[in-house]
Design a protein around this motif. Structure first.
Motif: not given
Length: 830
Positions: A259-284
């Motif tokens: 998990t990571v924490t959203s900045p400013v709002f302090g909510v814990e969110v998971p880091v997950l995998a999905h094939r629709m994510a674009e590796r070349e877009r932004g930070a990936g």
């Protein structure tokens, strides 16, 4: 029959003959009793929201050409006209025209009258609908005037409106049948939402537009250090429910499951995998927020993520923080956003990120495609709402099969349909949060706590349709029970305009009400429409027909292109580059404008070109004058025959034109048909008439007189679908019935005459050229014409030598055999 005027003119013919056609009921449909004798057309009902433009004239002329042709082929043409008068375009026009806004909470005022007022006046839903009906009725009269002037041969007695009682009854009946079969359903789900119109939007109504924005690089704290995400929508940070990366992305594989924490709002969110994510877009790695785009919706569904909605239906940040945002710091930050527009919220979140040190670097400007409602002016949001849907995903294979059965004109347009069907990503959303539309015929019981029970809808019987649930009471209830515990509430929504327009075959063919008419007109023969609404009107109509009748709604679809302005851009009201047609009809004549329209091939975009209208006017005027000229010759005697070689050759060539035009119109290739007829007509006027007029005038040459009248009859009928006013006028000079119910010409079976016609044109053309080069009158004499060439061609020319001498005023004509190609030497006096 009418008298041949001394000076034939196109002016006034539209008024003269349109009134005559109406009095005679010439285009009224009379069911013949057999389906095979009917040609049935699903005419597009134009949107009634202002005025027609030249693009409408363009495409509706194409349909009328087909209708007139089929009528002359002996078919009973079923050709009704409708007006699409419900939906957002009408509401927007009424709001702007009257300066009003609909407020459903206001009571109906039966004595309401508009008076001068400042600003925007709030009116009840019922009063607003009355204003919509008032304005659309005025617009419909103006539309009908244009169509009548243009010469559309529709059956005006069968006119309908998509908000009329009959259309509402059909729409509600069809919906209830789908509801009963499970093909229509209601669901609370993420929905594309236009914050300007405050209504849900369907997939088919979307368009991508380039939109300026910026990339923001944001740090999400984690146990192993910050994880950087790049986003164009930092205002959605409080709606973030996960970070998503591609499962094969080695950079983030160690983070999956953490998990990571959203900045400013302090909510814990998971880091997950999905094939629709674009590796070349932004930070990936991307934020999944509820909801920023359709990819977020897919991730949310498939990964079963929680919902943290922050944007309301008005496009502003909701007043209460979403579930999961529990920390005091985060709630305090959210309080600074509550009630703000999306733009303002973005600025405030970026300022907070700068202050907290979680914004890495400065924003990078970008321009990216963003989803818009095709009629809207703000980017779409995605909000959760209760909506009605018609199942379409489950029927993709069936719809592809139906697309293969349909005959496409032009054929390559089928690919657009196939691509659309294969690309469907959800069922068809058919509810709209508007006012002037067909109501869903549904009420809901209200439980003891005052909450509607959506699981137990109350529906009317078929004999009660159409109903307006907002003002009518379901059976078994009293009016004073509306909105109270133990009582009922109405479904507040109306149907999408396509949900009604998709039923035009059922509306016009008498489905459920006139079974005899339905049996003789459905499935229909033709759907004419523009290519840009394949995904909306064409697909939705095919889907409704498949779900109700398990058949195609029509056998053929003929697609028109767009009209382009001088900059090669599509003409449309939204772009402000349209040309209205009445002035063109008055300036050039309806026949001339129709000629220009017929020059646009099926499916092909066509430039707006007044030069073509001038050519069309010249053609129609020439038809008047040539007809008068031919009819000025003495009538051929009874029992006369065509015996002269040139006359026989001309009629043989005309047979070929009949075959070409007939085949082209059978294939809905109206442009090719017109081209072949027009080309022959100018040969007939410029060459053949000049060659034979001496024979037709002098002596007792029955062959020329009969050939002239035979050709004139054929040409007037061939031109009739394209130039209805000029052809009706000239036909009336020597026939009692209308040309538009005359029999379409058929070939006479004459022997091939192409060589004779071609050589005659070359010979008379050479003589004219010599006179023109010498700057002499075409009537001036020719001393000597010497023609050298192959024997076979000279023999052909010898058979028409007398006509060449007479037409060219030639004193001496010499034919000399030669092995060289044909050569003409023309000697003038002096």
């Amino acid at each position: 029959m009418s008298q041949v005027p001394e000076r034939p003119s196109l002016d006034g013919l539209d008024v003269k003959w349109s009134e005559h056609w109406e009095r005679a009921g010439l285009y009224s449909f009379r069911a013949p009793g057999r389906r095979a004798e009917v040609f049935s057309i699903d005419t597009p009902p134009p949107t009634v929201s202002g005025s027609l433009h030249v693009g409408h004239v363009f495409s509706y002329t194409h349909t009328d050409i087909v209708a007139r042709y089929q009528r002359m082929r002996g078919k009973h043409v079923f050709y009704p006209m409708g007006w699409d008068d419900n939906g957002l375009p009408t509401e927007r026009r009424v709001q702007n025209h009257f300066g009003v806004r609909c407020d459903p909470s206001l009571p109906y005022d039966p004595d309401f009258r508009l008076s001068s007022h400042k600003g925007v006046l709030d009116v009840s839903r019922e009063n607003f609908i009355e204003l919509c009906e008032q304005l659309t009725e005025e617009d419909e009269k103006a539309f009908e005037e244009v169509w009548r002037r243009l010469g559309l041969s529709v059956d005006w007695s069968r006119t309908y409106t998509t908000i009329g009682e009959h259309a509402r009854r059909v729409s509600q009946r069809a919906f209830l049948r789908l509801l009963e079969s499970g093909e229509a359903y209601q669901s609370e789900a993420p929905t594309l939402w236009d914050v300007g119109f405050r209504t849900a939007v369907a997939q088919a109504e979307l368009e991508d537009r380039e939109h300026a924005g910026a990339w923001y690089r944001i740090a999400f704290p984690s146990a192993d250090g910050p994880v950087y995400v790049e986003t164009t929508r930092p205002e959605l940070l409080p709606a973030c429910v996960a970070l998503i990366a591609h499962p094969d992305d080695e950079r983030y594989q160690p983070l999956f499951g953490s998990t990571v924490t959203s900045p400013v709002f302090g909510v814990e969110v998971p880091v997950l995998a999905h094939r629709m994510a674009e590796r070349e877009r932004g930070a990936g790695i991307a934020m999944c927020c509820t909801f920023g785009d359709l990819t977020d919706v897919q991730w949310w569904r498939e990964l079963r993520l929680p919902t943290r909605t922050i944007i309301g239906r008005d496009g502003r940040i909701l007043p209460e923080p979403p579930a999961g945002l529990a920390g005091s710091r985060g709630r305090a930050a959210y309080a600074e956003l509550a009630g703000a527009t999306v733009h303002t919220a973005r600025e405030r979140v970026v300022a907070m990120l700068r202050e907290s040190g979680d914004l890495d670097g400065e924003p990078r400007k970008t321009v990216r495609p963003v989803k818009f409602f095709e009629k809207g002016d703000k980017p779409l949001e995605i909000v959760s709402s209760r909506q009605w849907f018609i199942r379409s995903l489950a029927h993709q294979d069936a719809m592809l099969r139906r697309g293969a059965e349909l005959v496409w004109h032009p054929p390559y347009m089928k690919a657009r349909y196939d691509d659309w069907v294969r690309g469907l990503n959800g069922d068809w959303l058919v509810s709209r949060q508007r006012f002037f539309g067909v109501s869903f015929p549904v009420w809901y019981p209200v439980d003891a706590d005052g909450e509607p029970d959506y699981r137990a809808p109350i529906v009317p019987g078929d004999d009660e349709l159409p109903v307006d649930p907002s003002s009518e009471v379901p059976r078994g209830y009293r009016a004073d029970q509306r909105g109270k515990p133990g009582g009922f509430v109405a479904d507040p929504d109306v149907m999408d305009t396509w949900a009604t327009s998709s039923l035009t075959p059922q509306i016009v063919c008498g489905w459920g009400e006139d079974e005899e008419l339905y049996a003789q007109t459905f499935p229909m023969d033709l759907r004419p429409q523009a290519h840009d609404i394949i995904r909306t009107w064409l697909f939705s109509t095919m889907l409704r027909s498949e779900l109700e009748a398990h058949s195609l709604p029509w056998r053929n679809v003929a697609l028109s292109g767009w009209i382009l302005d001088p900059d090669r851009k599509k003409m449309s009201k939204s772009k402000g580059n349209v040309v209205t047609p009445l002035g063109l009809l008055e300036q050039f004549s309806p026949d001339a404008v129709r000629y220009w329209a017929a020059s646009g091939r099926p499916g092909t975009d066509t430039a707006f070109d007044q030069t073509q209208m001038k050519i069309g006017r010249r053609l129609a005027t020439k038809l008047l004058n040539a007809s008068k000229f031919v009819l000025s010759f003495p009538e051929p005697a009874a029992g006369a025959e065509v015996t002269h070689a040139l006359d026989r050759a001309m009629l043989a060539a005309l047979d070929d034109v009949i075959r070409q035009a007939t085949q082209a119109l059978d294939d809905f290739e109206y442009t090719s048909a017109l081209e072949s007829v027009e080309k022959f007509f100018w040969f007939f006027c410029d060459d053949y008439l000049e060659l034979v007029k001496q024979r037709a005038y002098g002596g007792d040459d029955q062959s020329a007189r009969l050939a002239l009248r035979t050709a004139l009859s054929v040409l007037q009928r061939l031109f009739a679908p394209f130039l209805p006013y000029a052809t009706e006028e000239v036909w009336s000079w020597w026939h009692a019935e209308s040309v538009h119910v005359a029999e379409w010409p058929v070939p006479r079976g004459a022997a091939d005459g192409g060589a004779v016609v071609s050589l005659a044109s070359r010979a008379i053309g050479a003589i004219r050229k010599a006179k023109s080069d010498a700057k002499q009158s075409m009537r001036s004499p020719v001393e000597h014409v010497r023609i050298e060439g192959p024997v076979s061609e000279l023999e052909t020319l010898d058979s028409i030598a007398d006509d060449l001498r007479a037409a060219g005023n030639v004193t001496r004509l010499v034919l000399e055999p030669s092995e060289a190609p044909l050569r003409f030497d023309v000697t003038l006096p002096g």
